[in-house]
Design an enzyme around this catalytic site. Structure first.
Site, PDB file in Angstrom:
ATOM      1  N   ASP A 289     -14.772   3.467   7.721  1.00 30.49           N
ATOM      2  CA  ASP A 289     -13.662   4.297   7.258  1.00 30.49           C
ATOM      3  C   ASP A 289     -14.277   5.274   6.246  1.00 30.49           C
ATOM      4  OD1 ASP A 289     -10.979   5.054   7.049  1.00 30.49           O
ATOM      5  OD2 ASP A 289     -11.086   4.182   5.172  1.00 30.49           O
TER       6      ASP A 289
ATOM      7  N   SER B 240      -7.082   4.136   9.194  1.00 29.98           N
ATOM      8  CA  SER B 240      -7.856   4.216   7.971  1.00 29.98           C
ATOM      9  C   SER B 240      -7.298   3.164   6.900  1.00 29.98           C
ATOM     10  CB  SER B 240      -7.937   5.581   7.555  1.00 29.98           C
ATOM     11  OG  SER B 240      -8.321   5.697   6.184  1.00 29.98           O
TER      12      SER B 240
ATOM     13  N   LYS C 175      -7.987  -0.880   5.467  1.00 32.00           N
ATOM     14  CA  LYS C 175      -8.360  -1.535   4.405  1.00 32.00           C
ATOM     15  C   LYS C 175      -7.377  -2.694   3.974  1.00 32.00           C
ATOM     16  CE  LYS C 175      -8.137   2.846   2.498  1.00 32.00           C
ATOM     17  NZ  LYS C 175      -8.883   4.007   3.365  1.00 32.00           N
TER      18      LYS C 175
ATOM     19  N   HIS D  32       0.916  -1.158  -0.071  1.00 30.90           N
ATOM     20  CA  HIS D  32       0.184   0.052  -0.195  1.00 30.90           C
ATOM     21  C   HIS D  32       0.782   1.099  -0.148  1.00 30.90           C
ATOM     22  CE1 HIS D  32      -3.426   2.581   0.876  1.00 30.90           C
ATOM     23  NE2 HIS D  32      -2.683   3.320   1.724  1.00 30.90           N
TER      24      HIS D  32
ATOM     25  N   ARG E 272     -13.947  13.582   7.900  1.00 30.80           N
ATOM     26  CA  ARG E 272     -12.601  14.132   8.329  1.00 30.80           C
ATOM     27  C   ARG E 272     -12.373  15.211   7.416  1.00 30.80           C
ATOM     28  NH1 ARG E 272      -8.973   9.251   8.004  1.00 30.80           N
ATOM     29  NH2 ARG E 272      -7.188  10.746   7.963  1.00 30.80           N
TER      30      ARG E 272
END
Length: 433
Positions: A161, A183, A187, A82, A168
Site C-alpha cells: 500500500d 488502502s 492498515k 481510524h 497514486r
C-alpha cells in the site's frame, strides 16, 4: 499471466480474480512490474472501478505484503479507530482515554502527519518525554493493565500500500474509492484489532468533498470489514471547516485536554463522544449507543476522562503536568493576529487552506524527512456562523519563522464572509454498520 493482459482486462471493465490481483500486488512489491504498468492499471481502476470482492481481495493482498500485528496476548475485544484525515483532528487523544475508561482495550497504532493533515504521533511527541516507540512486551502489558497504549506504525505494515500510494500521489489516482478504501482498511486489518470504527470526513479539508461520495466510501469500507470478519462501523462526519479552534501539534494537545475536561467545542466533543460510544458498544461495554453516549458524557463531566489521559502520558514516559499546566507545552515566539476585512458573518472556512497555513508556519511536513515545529499552528478565534466587526481578530498564527507573510495571505483566503448568517452544519451525517 502477463501484466499487460490484466491492464487490458480492467480497461474493459471486467473483474479480476483473486489470483490476478495477488499477482499484480506481489509483482509490484517485488519490482517485477514496472511503475509505468502499475500506473496504467491504477488509472484503469480509477475509471472502471472494482466490485466488492475485488476490493476485498486488493485489501487482503496489501495486508499479506507485510507484517500482521498479533494482539492475541491482549485480553478482551480490541477495538481500533481510524480517521480518513482532517484538519484540527485531535480526536484520537480524546477517544483513547474515553474508551479505556469504559474498560475496552485500545491498542492503537497511528501515523505521522504529511501535507495539510496532522498526525496523532506528532501531537503526542509534543509532550515532553512521551514515547511513541514501545517494545512489544511493554505495549501488550500497558493495554492489559491500563486498557490503552499508542505507538507509531510498523515500517513493514502493508508495504504494498505504501509503495502504491506513492505512485497514486503522482498519477492523479488518489481520489478513487476502491483504492482509498483498500488502502485504509488494509492498515486496520494488519493492525490486528477485532473491531473497527471509521471516522469518514467530508468537506473542504477531506478527500471526500461531498456527502454522497463520503457515504459511498464508508459503505465500501464497512463491506470490506465484514467480508474479512471484522465488525466495522463507519461514521460520516463534517470537515467543511477545521475541527475545534486549534490546528498544530501542541495547540491540539491543549485543546484535547479541554475536551476531556468538558470545555471543548461542540463539534469535536459531539464527534468524539459518537465515535467512542460506537467503539465501546463493539467492545461489549454497553448494550447500545444511547447508553454508551450517556455514560461517556458522565466520564468527561466527572473528571475521570482527563485523569485517564494523565495516566496514558505517564505510562508512556511523558510529563503529565501539561494537563494542568498547558504552558509547559512548546510555545512559539511569534503570534500574529489576523483581522477581519469587514463586518458580517463568517460564512465558510476552507479547512485545507488552514491546514496548509499551519504547514507554512512549521507545523507540518512537505516531505517525510522534514522536521516539524511542535509549537507552530493556527488558533481560529472565529468559526463559521460567528459575527465579526471590522478589525476583529479572526485567527492567530503561531510560528518561530521570520518569514510568515505567505501564511498570512493563505489564511485570509481560507475565510469567507457574508451579510447573512449561515445555517449551522451537521456534525454527523450518517452512520453505516
Amino acid at each position: 499471466m502477463r501484466m499487460v493482459d490484466l491492464i487490458q482486462k480492467k480497461k474493459r471493465g471486467e473483474a479480476l480474480n483473486t489470483n490476478e490481483i495477488s499477482y499484480i500486488v506481489q509483482g509490484y512489491v517485488n519490482n517485477e512490474i514496472p511503475d509505468y504498468q502499475m500506473s496504467a492499471f491504477l488509472m484503469a481502476v480509477y475509471f472502471k472501478g472494482m466490485n466488492k470482492r475485488e476490493i476485498a481481495d486488493l485489501t487482503l493482498s496489501f495486508v499479506d505484503s507485510g507484517d500482521r500485528n498479533d494482539l492475541s496476548a491482549i485480553q478482551g475485544i480490541k477495538v481500533d479507530k481510524h480517521s480518513s484525515g482532517g484538519v484540527g483532528d485531535k480526536l484520537s487523544l480524546v477517544i483513547i482515554p474515553l474508551v479505556a475508561s469504559a474498560g475496552v482495550p485500545v491498542a492503537k497504532m497511528s501515523g505521522r502527519g504529511l501535507g495539510h493533515t496532522g498526525g496523532t504521533i506528532d501531537k503526542l511527541e509534543s509532550i515532553q518525554g512521551f514515547k511513541t516507540e514501545l517494545d512489544r512486551e511493554t505495549f501488550v502489558n500497558n493495554v492489559n493493565k491500563y486498557n490503552m497504549a499508542i505507538v507509531g506504525q510498523s515500517s513493514n505494515l502493508t508495504p504494498a500500500d505504501k509503495k502504491i500510494y506513492a505512485l497514486r500521489d503522482v498519477t492523479a489516482t488518489v481520489d478513487s474509492i476502491p483504492l482509498i478504501a483498500s488502502s485504509i482498511m488494509s492498515k486496520k486489518i494488519a493492525s490486528g484489532a477485532d473491531c473497527i470504527v471509521l471516522d469518514v470526513k467530508v468537506g473542504s479539508g477531506a478527500f471526500m468533498k461531498s456527502v454522497p461520495e463520503a457515504i459511498e466510501l464508508a459503505e465500501t469500507m464497512v463491506e470490506i470489514g465484514k467480508s474479512l470478519n471484522r465488525k466495522t462501523i463507519a461514521v460520516v462526519t463534517d470537515m467543511s471547516q477545521p475541527l475545534g479552534h486549534e490546528v498544530g501539534n501542541a495547540n491540539e494537545v491543549k485543546e484535547a485536554i479541554e475536551i476531556l475536561k468538558g470545555q471543548g467545542a461542540d463539534d469535536e466533543t459531539t464527534i468524539a463522544l459518537t465515535l467512542a460510544s460506537y467503539m465501546t458498544v463493539l467492545g461489549g461495554a454497553f448494550k447500545d449507543f444511547d447508553a454508551a453516549y450517556s455514560e461517556l458524557s458522565h466520564v468527561i463531566n466527572s473528571g475521570r476522562a482527563v485523569e485517564t489521559f494523565k495516566e496514558l502520558i505517564e505510562i508512556q514516559g511523558g510529563n503529565s503536568k501539561v494537563v494542568d499546566e498547558p504552558m509547559l507545552l512548546p510555545q512559539s515566539g511569534c503570534h500574529i493576529e489576523v483581522k477581519a476585512p469587514g463586518k458580517g458573518y463568517v460564512s465558510a472556512i476552507d479547512a485545507e487552506k488552514i491546514g496548509v497555513t499551519a504547514m507554512l508556519l512549521g507545523a507540518g511536513r512537505k516531505k517525510k524527512e522534514d522536521v516539524i515545529d511542535f509549537s507552530a499552528g493556527v488558533t481560529m478565534v472565529k468559526k463559521v456562523g460567528d459575527k465579526v466587526s471590522s478589525e476583529d481578530t479572526i485567527c492567530i498564527l503561531h510560528t518561530n519563522l521570520k518569514d510568515y507573510q505567505e501564511a498570512v495571505e493563505m489564511v485570509k483566503q481560507a475565510y469567507s464572509f457574508s451579510n447573512i448568517k449561515p445555517k449551522p452544519s451537521k456534525y454527523v451525517y450518517e452512520v453505516i454498520q
